[in-house]
Scaffold this motif. Structure first.
Motif, PDB file in Angstrom:
ATOM      1  N   VAL A   1      75.688 -56.269 -14.409  1.00 37.78           N
ATOM      2  CA  VAL A   1      74.389 -56.505 -13.476  1.00 37.78           C
ATOM      3  C   VAL A   1      73.219 -55.986 -14.523  1.00 37.78           C
ATOM      4  O   VAL A   1      73.194 -54.846 -14.881  1.00 37.78           O
ATOM      5  CB  VAL A   1      74.591 -55.716 -12.438  1.00 37.78           C
ATOM      6  N   GLY A   2      72.365 -56.776 -14.555  1.00 38.93           N
ATOM      7  CA  GLY A   2      71.051 -56.437 -15.401  1.00 38.93           C
ATOM      8  C   GLY A   2      70.157 -55.611 -14.541  1.00 38.93           C
ATOM      9  O   GLY A   2      70.271 -55.428 -13.351  1.00 38.93           O
ATOM     10  N   LEU A   3      69.261 -55.269 -15.080  1.00 35.42           N
ATOM     11  CA  LEU A   3      68.143 -54.147 -14.445  1.00 35.42           C
ATOM     12  C   LEU A   3      67.296 -55.181 -13.543  1.00 35.42           C
ATOM     13  O   LEU A   3      66.917 -56.120 -14.083  1.00 35.42           O
ATOM     14  CB  LEU A   3      67.467 -53.476 -15.463  1.00 35.42           C
ATOM     15  N   GLY A   4      67.009 -54.475 -12.432  1.00 35.39           N
ATOM     16  CA  GLY A   4      66.346 -55.229 -11.440  1.00 35.39           C
ATOM     17  C   GLY A   4      66.883 -56.517 -10.751  1.00 35.39           C
ATOM     18  O   GLY A   4      66.249 -56.914  -9.785  1.00 35.39           O
ATOM     19  N   THR A   5      68.103 -56.479 -11.122  1.00 35.21           N
ATOM     20  CA  THR A   5      68.537 -57.725  -9.990  1.00 35.21           C
ATOM     21  C   THR A   5      68.827 -57.238  -8.441  1.00 35.21           C
ATOM     22  O   THR A   5      68.910 -58.041  -7.668  1.00 35.21           O
ATOM     23  CB  THR A   5      70.162 -58.122 -10.522  1.00 35.21           C
ATOM     24  N   SER A   6      69.067 -55.871  -8.458  1.00 33.48           N
ATOM     25  CA  SER A   6      69.193 -55.363  -7.108  1.00 33.48           C
ATOM     26  C   SER A   6      67.907 -55.524  -6.135  1.00 33.48           C
ATOM     27  O   SER A   6      67.855 -55.549  -5.027  1.00 33.48           O
ATOM     28  CB  SER A   6      69.753 -54.102  -7.038  1.00 33.48           C
ATOM     29  N   THR A   7      66.906 -55.926  -6.875  1.00 31.74           N
ATOM     30  CA  THR A   7      65.552 -55.892  -6.134  1.00 31.74           C
ATOM     31  C   THR A   7      65.820 -57.236  -5.358  1.00 31.74           C
ATOM     32  O   THR A   7      64.568 -57.282  -4.371  1.00 31.74           O
ATOM     33  CB  THR A   7      64.232 -55.865  -7.020  1.00 31.74           C
ATOM     34  N   LEU A   8      66.318 -58.067  -5.582  1.00 30.99           N
ATOM     35  CA  LEU A   8      66.547 -59.268  -4.605  1.00 30.99           C
ATOM     36  C   LEU A   8      67.251 -59.092  -3.465  1.00 30.99           C
ATOM     37  O   LEU A   8      67.287 -60.001  -2.659  1.00 30.99           O
ATOM     38  CB  LEU A   8      66.994 -60.604  -5.391  1.00 30.99           C
ATOM     39  N   ASP A   9      68.081 -57.965  -3.405  1.00 26.03           N
ATOM     40  CA  ASP A   9      68.967 -57.875  -2.355  1.00 26.03           C
ATOM     41  C   ASP A   9      68.085 -57.722  -1.100  1.00 26.03           C
ATOM     42  O   ASP A   9      68.536 -58.501  -0.173  1.00 26.03           O
ATOM     43  CB  ASP A   9      69.895 -56.589  -2.467  1.00 26.03           C
ATOM     44  N   VAL A  10      67.269 -57.121  -0.970  1.00 26.84           N
ATOM     45  CA  VAL A  10      66.552 -56.670   0.343  1.00 26.84           C
ATOM     46  C   VAL A  10      65.813 -58.100   0.950  1.00 26.84           C
ATOM     47  O   VAL A  10      66.017 -58.550   1.886  1.00 26.84           O
ATOM     48  CB  VAL A  10      65.321 -55.702   0.319  1.00 26.84           C
ATOM     49  N   PRO A  11      64.926 -58.926  -0.089  1.00 28.50           N
ATOM     50  CA  PRO A  11      64.324 -60.178   0.383  1.00 28.50           C
ATOM     51  C   PRO A  11      65.350 -61.141   0.645  1.00 28.50           C
ATOM     52  O   PRO A  11      65.179 -61.952   1.897  1.00 28.50           O
ATOM     53  CB  PRO A  11      63.366 -60.719  -0.749  1.00 28.50           C
ATOM     54  N   LEU A  12      66.452 -61.292  -0.234  1.00 29.61           N
ATOM     55  CA  LEU A  12      67.581 -62.253   0.356  1.00 29.61           C
ATOM     56  C   LEU A  12      68.171 -61.914   1.650  1.00 29.61           C
ATOM     57  O   LEU A  12      68.510 -62.940   2.364  1.00 29.61           O
ATOM     58  CB  LEU A  12      68.622 -62.323  -0.702  1.00 29.61           C
ATOM     59  N   LEU A  13      68.630 -60.588   1.903  1.00 27.83           N
ATOM     60  CA  LEU A  13      69.137 -60.222   3.251  1.00 27.83           C
ATOM     61  C   LEU A  13      68.265 -60.429   4.251  1.00 27.83           C
ATOM     62  O   LEU A  13      68.702 -60.964   5.400  1.00 27.83           O
ATOM     63  CB  LEU A  13      69.545 -58.895   3.121  1.00 27.83           C
ATOM     64  N   SER A  14      67.018 -60.278   4.046  1.00 28.36           N
ATOM     65  CA  SER A  14      66.100 -60.662   5.171  1.00 28.36           C
ATOM     66  C   SER A  14      65.784 -61.890   5.454  1.00 28.36           C
ATOM     67  O   SER A  14      65.692 -62.402   6.655  1.00 28.36           O
ATOM     68  CB  SER A  14      64.611 -59.963   4.893  1.00 28.36           C
ATOM     69  N   LEU A  15      65.560 -62.851   4.348  1.00 27.75           N
ATOM     70  CA  LEU A  15      65.709 -64.365   4.540  1.00 27.75           C
ATOM     71  C   LEU A  15      67.104 -64.786   5.239  1.00 27.75           C
ATOM     72  O   LEU A  15      67.050 -65.430   6.216  1.00 27.75           O
ATOM     73  CB  LEU A  15      65.378 -64.904   3.398  1.00 27.75           C
ATOM     74  N   ALA A  16      68.003 -64.304   4.782  1.00 27.22           N
ATOM     75  CA  ALA A  16      69.321 -64.731   5.633  1.00 27.22           C
ATOM     76  C   ALA A  16      69.417 -64.547   7.231  1.00 27.22           C
ATOM     77  O   ALA A  16      69.784 -65.157   8.076  1.00 27.22           O
ATOM     78  CB  ALA A  16      70.651 -64.077   4.950  1.00 27.22           C
ATOM     79  N   LYS A  17      68.839 -63.162   7.361  1.00 28.05           N
ATOM     80  CA  LYS A  17      68.554 -62.634   8.974  1.00 28.05           C
ATOM     81  C   LYS A  17      67.657 -63.852   9.414  1.00 28.05           C
ATOM     82  O   LYS A  17      67.945 -64.020  10.660  1.00 28.05           O
ATOM     83  CB  LYS A  17      68.423 -61.486   8.869  1.00 28.05           C
ATOM     84  N   SER A  18      66.742 -64.006   8.807  1.00 26.00           N
ATOM     85  CA  SER A  18      65.656 -64.655   9.560  1.00 26.00           C
ATOM     86  C   SER A  18      66.194 -66.045   9.735  1.00 26.00           C
ATOM     87  O   SER A  18      66.027 -66.803  10.826  1.00 26.00           O
ATOM     88  CB  SER A  18      64.393 -64.907   8.597  1.00 26.00           C
ATOM     89  N   LEU A  19      66.845 -66.679   8.829  1.00 28.84           N
ATOM     90  CA  LEU A  19      67.411 -68.058   8.852  1.00 28.84           C
ATOM     91  C   LEU A  19      68.451 -68.033  10.130  1.00 28.84           C
ATOM     92  O   LEU A  19      68.405 -68.952  10.829  1.00 28.84           O
ATOM     93  CB  LEU A  19      68.098 -68.699   7.819  1.00 28.84           C
ATOM     94  N   ALA A  20      69.356 -67.112  10.165  1.00 28.98           N
ATOM     95  CA  ALA A  20      70.620 -66.947  11.466  1.00 28.98           C
ATOM     96  C   ALA A  20      69.742 -66.951  12.663  1.00 28.98           C
ATOM     97  O   ALA A  20      70.194 -67.429  13.547  1.00 28.98           O
ATOM     98  CB  ALA A  20      71.242 -65.742  11.076  1.00 28.98           C
ATOM     99  N   ASP A  21      68.643 -66.133  12.603  1.00 30.89           N
ATOM    100  CA  ASP A  21      67.982 -65.938  14.017  1.00 30.89           C
ATOM    101  C   ASP A  21      67.221 -67.168  14.457  1.00 30.89           C
ATOM    102  O   ASP A  21      67.134 -67.472  15.609  1.00 30.89           O
ATOM    103  CB  ASP A  21      66.501 -64.799  13.861  1.00 30.89           C
TER     104      ASP A  21
END
Length: 60
Positions: free
Chosen positions: A20-40
């Motif tokens: 895992v490269g540095l900074g790759t975990s920064t996408l976790d929050v926006p992607l999880l938020s987007l996934a939740k929004s799409l599910a909603d």
């Protein structure tokens, strides 16, 4: 016979690496938020479809 040469060796070595490269975990929050929004949105759309069908059949 497998291809040879520095080009193929370099890509073969890269294919074997993982990590895992540095900074790759920064996408976790926006992607999880987007996934939740799409599910909603999907859930809301299904509810609207259900209500529409219920009204359609109740008037028939």
């Amino acid at each position: 016979m497998a291809p040879s040469g520095w080009f193929y060796d370099a890509f073969a070595a890269l294919d074997e690496q993982s990590g895992v490269g540095l900074g790759t975990s920064t996408l976790d929050v926006p992607l999880l938020s987007l996934a939740k929004s799409l599910a909603d949105v999907h859930e809301h759309r299904r509810a609207l479809e259900f209500r529409h069908e219920a009204r359609r059949f109740s008037r028939a």
